[in-house]
Design a protein around this motif. Structure first.
Motif, PDB file in Angstrom:
ATOM      1  N   VAL A  57       0.852  -1.191   0.000  1.00 16.10           N
ATOM      2  CA  VAL A  57       0.000   0.000   0.000  1.00 16.10           C
ATOM      3  C   VAL A  57       0.886   1.239   0.000  1.00 16.10           C
ATOM      4  N   PRO A  58       0.340   2.427  -0.331  1.00 16.02           N
ATOM      5  CA  PRO A  58       1.123   3.661  -0.288  1.00 16.02           C
ATOM      6  C   PRO A  58       1.296   4.185   1.138  1.00 16.02           C
ATOM      7  N   VAL A  59       2.231   5.112   1.271  1.00 13.65           N
ATOM      8  CA  VAL A  59       2.446   5.852   2.518  1.00 13.65           C
ATOM      9  C   VAL A  59       2.058   7.303   2.279  1.00 13.65           C
ATOM     10  N   ARG A  60       1.338   7.863   3.227  1.00  6.73           N
ATOM     11  CA  ARG A  60       0.972   9.270   3.158  1.00  6.73           C
ATOM     12  C   ARG A  60       1.605  10.002   4.345  1.00  6.73           C
ATOM     13  N   LEU A  61       2.480  10.956   4.062  1.00 10.97           N
ATOM     14  CA  LEU A  61       3.111  11.759   5.096  1.00 10.97           C
ATOM     15  C   LEU A  61       2.196  12.935   5.418  1.00 10.97           C
ATOM     16  N   LEU A  62       1.682  12.955   6.639  1.00 10.62           N
ATOM     17  CA  LEU A  62       0.764  14.006   7.062  1.00 10.62           C
ATOM     18  C   LEU A  62       1.518  15.009   7.930  1.00 10.62           C
ATOM     19  N   HIS A  63       1.708  16.197   7.379  1.00 16.20           N
ATOM     20  CA  HIS A  63       2.435  17.247   8.092  1.00 16.20           C
ATOM     21  C   HIS A  63       1.430  18.290   8.578  1.00 16.20           C
ATOM     22  N   VAL A  64       1.382  18.464   9.891  1.00 13.78           N
ATOM     23  CA  VAL A  64       0.435  19.405  10.492  1.00 13.78           C
ATOM     24  C   VAL A  64       1.191  20.633  10.974  1.00 13.78           C
ATOM     25  N   TRP A  65       0.705  21.798  10.597  1.00  7.53           N
ATOM     26  CA  TRP A  65       1.333  23.036  11.065  1.00  7.53           C
ATOM     27  C   TRP A  65       0.261  23.962  11.608  1.00  7.53           C
ATOM     28  N   GLN A  66       0.640  24.711  12.638  1.00  6.93           N
ATOM     29  CA  GLN A  66      -0.285  25.655  13.234  1.00  6.93           C
ATOM     30  C   GLN A  66      -0.111  27.026  12.582  1.00  6.93           C
ATOM     31  N   PRO A  67      -1.196  27.688  12.253  1.00  9.64           N
ATOM     32  CA  PRO A  67      -1.095  29.016  11.632  1.00  9.64           C
ATOM     33  C   PRO A  67      -0.253  29.962  12.479  1.00  9.64           C
ATOM     34  N   VAL A  68       0.612  30.713  11.824  1.00  9.92           N
ATOM     35  CA  VAL A  68       1.514  31.634  12.502  1.00  9.92           C
ATOM     36  C   VAL A  68       0.926  33.038  12.486  1.00  9.92           C
ATOM     37  N   PRO A  69       0.966  33.758  13.619  1.00 11.77           N
ATOM     38  CA  PRO A  69       0.456  35.132  13.641  1.00 11.77           C
ATOM     39  C   PRO A  69       1.137  35.994  12.581  1.00 11.77           C
TER      40      PRO A  69
END
Length: 301
Positions: A31-43
């Motif tokens: 199966v494929p791999v999905r890299l999930l990158h989460v970032w928080q909005p910067v002021p």
């Protein structure tokens, strides 16, 4: 559900180890791999800062997942790797982003000395709320760590996988957890060690006080219950060698001990809709923090 393995990626050594483990697992599952990158909005003022703003934001939102994906494709040419980016709170974004996956993989800090509680707040929250299996991988985990020793005493892929270990409560065995463990053992072409820990019921204390030792009977009863619970699964998976360990004492302690020789440890977590509480369970919680092998926490109803 898509046939994809999702990895929580933040650029840390822990998440890089998780991505490598996920790529190896993806090769086994095809199966494929999905890299999930989460970032928080910067002021906005930070974004506009000449030294800390745009360059830092671009580094976290573009460079890290891109370089991680390029490295995985190079080291695992047979595995398809994609990138997904989300803005928001890490735990919520990871849980939501993995809803359509068959597995979510996260990194956790490596063991050191007597320190415990090595899974951070984000990892604990994800495990407590995700309804797909979550695998926790220690920083520094390598492919060789999953394999038995060669004659020179060195882990080697040529020697085959170490066993998969599963914790089982014979009072409430769950099909989802058992199936996951047997499938993992079959994919690795290795044995499955099933660990059952139990304590004497309170009324046994009165027998001891009366000079009668009931432990031998209890040992036989518990071992028989474990054998009976596994019988249908032995028939369903005849190619998986199964070892049963029924031991008096803490289930968590026995699982942590068995993890030293395992390629993967599988524990269950009951899904609870109540918004309050940790929702992990004492055994899973202890194994997550103290097992030396990757730990799969499988949610079940």
């Amino acid at each position: 559900m898509d046939r994809v393995i999702t990895v929580g990626l933040d650029g840390s050594p822990e998440s890089r180890a998780a991505a490598e483990w996920a790529a190896r697992e993806a090769a086994l599952r095809q199966v494929p791999v999905r890299l999930l990158h989460v970032w928080q909005p910067v002021p906005e003022p930070v974004v506009q800062a000449p030294l800390l703003g745009a360059e830092t934001l671009q580094h976290w939102t573009e460079r890290i997942p891109r370089e991680a994906a390029e490295g995985l494709r190079r080291r695992h040419p047979g595995v398809e790797v994609t990138i997904e980016q989300r803005a928001g709170t890490s735990a919520d974004a990871l849980v939501d982003g993995a809803r359509d996956a068959e597995l979510l993989v996260l990194g956790s800090r490596a063991l050191s000395g007597l320190a415990g509680f090595l899974v951070g707040s984000v990892g604990q929250s994800v495990v407590a709320h995700a309804e797909v299996p979550v695998v926790l991988v220690r920083a520094g985990e390598q492919a060789a760590d999953e394999h038995v020793m060669d004659p020179a005493g060195i882990p080697s892929a040529a020697t085959g996988f170490r066993p998969v270990v599963m914790g089982l409560d014979t009072d409430s065995p769950d099909e989802t957890v058992i199936t996951f463990a047997f499938e993992e053992a079959r994919r690795r072409r290795t044995a499955l060690t099933v660990v059952q820990g139990w304590n004497l019921p309170p009324y046994y204390v009165y027998s001891l006080a009366a000079g009668v030792d009931p432990r031998e009977d209890a040992v036989r009863e518990q071992a028989a219950a474990l054998t009976e619970a596994l019988l249908p699964w032995r028939e369903k998976y005849p190619d998986v060698e199964v070892t049963e360990r029924s031991r008096l004492g803490s289930p968590a302690d026995h699982l942590i001990d068995a993890a030293r020789d395992a390629s993967l440890v599988v524990v269950g977590r009951r899904i609870r809709r109540n918004p309050f509480g940790v929702h992990i369970g004492a055994v899973a919680h202890a194994v997550m923090h103290h097992a030396t092998a990757p730990v799969a926490v499988v949610a079940h109803r």
